[in-house]
Structure formats: structure tokens, C-alpha cells
Design a protein around this motif. Structure first.
Motif, PDB file in Angstrom:
ATOM      1  N   PRO A  59       0.950  -1.313  -0.041  1.00  0.00           N
ATOM      2  CA  PRO A  59       0.203  -0.054  -0.030  1.00  0.00           C
ATOM      3  C   PRO A  59       0.653   1.216   0.004  1.00  0.00           C
ATOM      4  CG  PRO A  59      -1.297  -1.528   1.620  1.00  0.00           C
ATOM      5  CD  PRO A  59       0.162  -2.297   1.057  1.00  0.00           C
ATOM      6  N   ILE A  65       1.278   2.847  -3.270  1.00  0.00           N
ATOM      7  CA  ILE A  65       0.217   3.021  -4.160  1.00  0.00           C
ATOM      8  C   ILE A  65      -0.444   4.405  -3.754  1.00  0.00           C
ATOM      9  CG2 ILE A  65      -2.365   2.439  -4.355  1.00  0.00           C
ATOM     10  CD1 ILE A  65      -1.393  -0.476  -4.160  1.00  0.00           C
ATOM     11  N   THR A  66      -0.762   5.308  -4.725  1.00  0.00           N
ATOM     12  CA  THR A  66      -1.500   6.709  -4.486  1.00  0.00           C
ATOM     13  C   THR A  66      -2.845   6.565  -5.174  1.00  0.00           C
ATOM     14  OG1 THR A  66       0.493   7.844  -4.611  1.00  0.00           O
ATOM     15  CG2 THR A  66      -1.532   8.947  -4.838  1.00  0.00           C
ATOM     16  N   VAL A  67      -3.820   7.044  -4.206  1.00  0.00           N
ATOM     17  CA  VAL A  67      -5.369   7.069  -4.794  1.00  0.00           C
ATOM     18  C   VAL A  67      -5.527   8.381  -4.928  1.00  0.00           C
ATOM     19  CG1 VAL A  67      -7.680   6.356  -4.112  1.00  0.00           C
ATOM     20  CG2 VAL A  67      -6.006   4.904  -3.577  1.00  0.00           C
ATOM     21  N   LEU A  91      -8.258   5.814   3.959  1.00  0.00           N
ATOM     22  CA  LEU A  91      -7.182   5.114   2.761  1.00  0.00           C
ATOM     23  C   LEU A  91      -5.708   5.223   3.490  1.00  0.00           C
ATOM     24  CD1 LEU A  91      -8.237   6.553  -0.472  1.00  0.00           C
ATOM     25  CD2 LEU A  91      -8.258   4.054   0.250  1.00  0.00           C
ATOM     26  N   GLU A  92      -5.517   6.286   4.313  1.00  0.00           N
ATOM     27  CA  GLU A  92      -4.224   6.589   4.771  1.00  0.00           C
ATOM     28  C   GLU A  92      -3.831   5.574   5.888  1.00  0.00           C
ATOM     29  OE1 GLU A  92      -3.133  11.226   3.756  1.00  0.00           O
ATOM     30  OE2 GLU A  92      -4.149  10.801   5.540  1.00  0.00           O
ATOM     31  N   TYR A 109      -2.063   3.732   2.192  1.00  0.00           N
ATOM     32  CA  TYR A 109      -1.891   4.102   1.048  1.00  0.00           C
ATOM     33  C   TYR A 109      -1.843   5.796   1.138  1.00  0.00           C
ATOM     34  CZ  TYR A 109      -4.534   0.086  -0.406  1.00  0.00           C
ATOM     35  OH  TYR A 109      -4.810  -1.301  -0.651  1.00  0.00           O
ATOM     36  N   LYS A 110      -1.033   6.264   0.046  1.00  0.00           N
ATOM     37  CA  LYS A 110      -0.935   7.534  -0.116  1.00  0.00           C
ATOM     38  C   LYS A 110      -2.331   8.324  -0.589  1.00  0.00           C
ATOM     39  CE  LYS A 110       3.920   7.010  -1.223  1.00  0.00           C
ATOM     40  NZ  LYS A 110       5.102   7.141  -1.863  1.00  0.00           N
ATOM     41  N   ASP A 167      -2.949   5.436  -8.781  1.00  0.00           N
ATOM     42  CA  ASP A 167      -3.133   4.019  -9.126  1.00  0.00           C
ATOM     43  C   ASP A 167      -4.676   3.997  -9.371  1.00  0.00           C
ATOM     44  OD1 ASP A 167      -0.237   2.763  -8.989  1.00  0.00           O
ATOM     45  OD2 ASP A 167      -0.370   4.212  -7.362  1.00  0.00           O
ATOM     46  N   SER A 225     -12.036   0.032  -3.336  1.00  0.00           N
ATOM     47  CA  SER A 225     -10.732   0.473  -3.736  1.00  0.00           C
ATOM     48  C   SER A 225      -9.861  -0.628  -3.328  1.00  0.00           C
ATOM     49  CB  SER A 225     -10.429   1.932  -3.026  1.00  0.00           C
ATOM     50  OG  SER A 225     -11.115   3.034  -3.457  1.00  0.00           O
ATOM     51  N   GLU A 226      -9.894  -1.123  -2.191  1.00  0.00           N
ATOM     52  CA  GLU A 226      -8.975  -2.323  -1.716  1.00  0.00           C
ATOM     53  C   GLU A 226      -9.277  -3.412  -2.712  1.00  0.00           C
ATOM     54  OE1 GLU A 226      -6.826  -2.189   0.604  1.00  0.00           O
ATOM     55  OE2 GLU A 226      -6.333  -4.102   1.083  1.00  0.00           O
ATOM     56  N   LEU A 249      -7.459  -2.536  -5.864  1.00  0.00           N
ATOM     57  CA  LEU A 249      -5.860  -2.676  -5.795  1.00  0.00           C
ATOM     58  C   LEU A 249      -5.496  -3.944  -5.351  1.00  0.00           C
ATOM     59  CD1 LEU A 249      -5.868   0.691  -3.777  1.00  0.00           C
ATOM     60  CD2 LEU A 249      -5.144   0.403  -6.005  1.00  0.00           C
TER      61      LEU A 249
END
Length: 382
Positions: A40, A43-45, A68-69, A73-74, A100, A322-323, A326
Motif C-alpha cells: 500500500p 500506491i496513491t489514490v 485510505l491513509e 495508502y498515499k 493508481d 478501492s481495496e 488494488l
């Protein structure tokens, strides 16, 4: 500290555990992907929200970003201040920078086809957040509430306030006729049509029976629309309606409003015309989003009702979807028939909403940690 931030901390901590588990409910996929998920941290969302002028979009953006953080994730969170070219540019930059995955709450659901084409070419999945993106085959998933039902709830709350229905949905003792005016949302937002259709289908039998009279005669969505959902646009239209349709001394008994900001504009126009003072009672006015200023108005007996769409749950579903993507899986949809964006039916995960009246503010909003009682009393989030 804002109680929603405290609640969010608990929510996101729990969400991290749920995201790391195998299977589970919600929008997460239960089919087994064969490829190992990326770290994670690599990975940037990209998260595009429409505006910071509405407290609900601020809450949505913060909830999605924090969740997300917490999951590692970023996050590239951008607000476009209701300016379509700005949002287009922000999304273009997200794709160019190599984000991503994209979570997009569109300002104009018809204005992002080019950006979605670019996302598809770059292999980037797109989750449409609350507002369906139209006219593109490259919308991969949609998370929202059951927006037709939201409209039904708005119509139901109006009928309940007028006494045409009881709280349990049975026939009320009032007979009318009641003068009611209708407001809709912004036509560039796909949800506006669902809200309108749900509400209008609910109240139309009472219009047909003569128990509700729309004195202005404006019963079409394009006549009732409010560009960009703006409070001042709604206030001006309500002022015009009072001048054109009620100059004979008749009174407005109810107003169907699809959003709390619109409701507050309507209320301002009515108050300026003397409603709520000197023995003139305020009409029954509906709303949506349970914005704190409007919750106080409901608590004070000025606005009658609003619709509570718990953005914490919406953010959770966006993160869960999202998860899945990804991890190389498909999110689980609970609706695969309703949301046709003009090119395809977009698989969706729909959440349920609640009607907020004065007598259930505590149970729906305070006891759940969405607001504190002090915030409700003040009409302002701390």
C-alpha cells in the motif's frame, strides 16, 4: 475536537482491520485474486471532491482520505470549488502523476468523459463517488445511497409534516388543500433526477386528488432545478414564486427541498416575507444531508426534516471497493440494474438513508457520534 473526527479515528482503525481480513461483507470482493497485492505504501489514490463550500463534501473528503491513509495508502485529495475546468485539470494531473486509482465525485457528471478515457488508457480504475459519472464506458464502480429512496423519503417527510400521512405511513387526518412549491437539484448532477422522481412519485397522488396544489404550476424538474445546488439561487426563486403566485394573500404550506443549503435559501426568502413571525407559521420544509446548520433549524422548529446520509458509511464503501481493485479483484455490488449512465449500467453499492425529524435528532445524529448535542444546539460543528 470534532466528534466526527473522533468517530472517524475509531472507524478508520476498524476499517484497517476489515481491509486486511479475507472476504467479509460490504463492497469487498470474496473471489480469490491470484496476484499478490502491491505494498500500500507504493500506491496513491486520487480523490476528487467537488467543493469545500458544503460541509458534507469536506466530511466526505476527510473520511475517504483518513481511511485510505490508515490502510497505508498515499492519498491525493483535491477540491475543485465547483469549477468544472479545475476538476478536469485536477484529474488530468492525477493520471499524469501516476495515481493508481481514482475516486471521483463529479461537479458535472457529463463533463469527465475525456478524463475517464485517459484513465482507461493508463489502466486506472475509476470509482464514481455519490454522483454518477455519465456518458462513459470507463466508470468501473459506483458507491452511493439509494437515491430514488432518498427522494421518496423527502416526499414522505413533506406529507407527514402536512398531516396527509402519519409517521408510520398510514393515512393522516389532514385533508388539505395545501399550497406546496417544488424545488429540485442541479440538472448536471445525475442524482437530482433520482431525488426528484422519488419525491414527485410520492406526492403526485396528492396533487392528482387536489389535496396538494402547486400554485406556481411549476411541476417539471427543469422548472424547479437549482443550478449547482446554490442557496442564493434557491432564495431568489422562492422570492420570485412568492411575488408571482402568492400576491393574492394566499400562503405557502409546504416546500419540497432536495438539499439543506437550498432549504436555508428558501427559509431566508420566507422569513423576509414575514413567515415565522407575527402568527404566520413557517411552511413544512424538507432537506437533505443533515448539515449542522439545518439540524439546528429542525431542532428549533424552523425546518421540518432532512435526510441523513451517513458519509462515514459511504467513505467506508469507497475504501472497501478501492481495496478490492488494488488487490486485483472486483468489488461486490448490491445493485447491477439501476444506474445506467447512458453508455452502460454501472455496478453499484447502495446504502440506506434516514429521515431526520426533531424527535429523532438525538438517536440518529447524537447517539451515533455524528454530532454532539452542543453542536446541534449551536448549529455549528466544533
Amino acid at each position: 475536537m470534532n466528534v466526527r473526527r473522533r468517530t472517524l479515528a475509531v472507524f478508520t482503525a476498524g476499517l484497517v482491520l476489515s481491509l486486511s481480513a479475507c472476504g467479509g461483507g460490504g463492497a469487498g470482493s470474496t473471489d480469490g485474486g491470484s496476484s499478490a497485492p502491491a505494498d500500500p505504501a507504493d500506491i496513491t489514490v486520487g480523490v476528487a471532491m467537488p467543493t469545500q463550500t458544503s460541509e458534507r463534501w469536506i466530511a466526505d473528503g476527510n473520511a475517504v482520505k483518513a481511511g485510505l491513509e490508515k490502510a497505508g495508502y498515499k492519498v491525493d485529495l483535491q477540491y475543485a470549488n465547483d469549477d468544472i475546468p479545475t476538476q478536469q485539470q485536477q484529474i488530468d494531473q492525477m493520471i499524469t502523476k501516476g495515481d493508481d486509482l481514482l475516486i471521483l465525485a463529479a461537479i458535472d457528471g457529463t463533463a469527465l468523459a475525456g478524463q475517464l478515457d485517459a484513465a482507461k488508457a493508463a489502466g486506472v480504475k475509476v470509482i464514481s463517488y455519490d454522483r454518477l459519472i455519465r456518458d462513459s464506458a470507463n466508470v468501473d464502480f459506483y458507491v452511493s445511497f439509494d437515491n430514488y429512496k432518498v427522494g421518496v423519503q423527502q416526499g414522505t417527510s413533506l406529507l407527514t409534516g402536512l398531516g396527509l400521512l402519519n409517521a408510520d405511513g398510514s393515512k393522516g387526518t389532514a385533508t388539505g388543500p395545501f399550497n406546496v412549491e417544488l424545488f429540485a437539484g442541479s440538472l448536471d448532477d445525475n442524482n437530482a433526477g433520482f431525488f426528484w422522481n422519488g419525491a414527485f412519485d410520492t406526492i403526485k397522488p396528492f396533487i392528482d386528488s387536489g389535496q396538494i396544489v402547486v400554485k406556481s404550476g411549476q411541476t417539471k424538474i427543469d422548472e424547479a432545478a437549482t443550478l449547482r445546488w446554490q442557496q442564493e439561487v434557491a432564495q431568489k426563486r422562492m422570492e420570485d414564486l412568492l411575488t408571482s403566485a402568492y400576491s393574492d394573500g394566499s400562503k405557502v404550506d409546504g416546500v419540497l427541498s432536495p438539499y439543506d443549503g437550498i432549504s436555508r435559501g428558501i427559509i431566508t426568502a420566507l422569513q423576509n416575507a414575514g413567515y415565522g413571525t407575527g402568527g404566520q407559521k413557517m411552511p413544512i420544509i424538507t432537506g437533505q444531508d443533515a448539515e449542522i446548520a439545518s439540524v439546528k433549524l429542525i431542532n428549533d422548529g424552523v425546518q421540518y426534516a432532512t435526510i441523513f446520509k451517513d458519509t462515514r458509511k459511504l467513505a467506508e464503501q469507497a475504501i472497501t471497493a478501492s481495496e478490492a481493485y488494488l488487490d486485483g479483484k472486483e468489488p461486490e455490488a448490491n445493485d447491477t440494474t439501476t444506474y445506467d449512465n447512458g453508455v452502460k449500467v454501472v455496478p453499484s453499492f447502495l446504502l440506506q438513508s434516514d429521515i431526520v425529524y426533531k424527535d429523532n435528532i438525538t438517536s440518529l445524529l447524537v447517539d451515533t457520534g455524528y454530532y454532539t448535542q452542543a453542536e446541534v444546539d449551536a448549529g455549528q460543528a466544533s
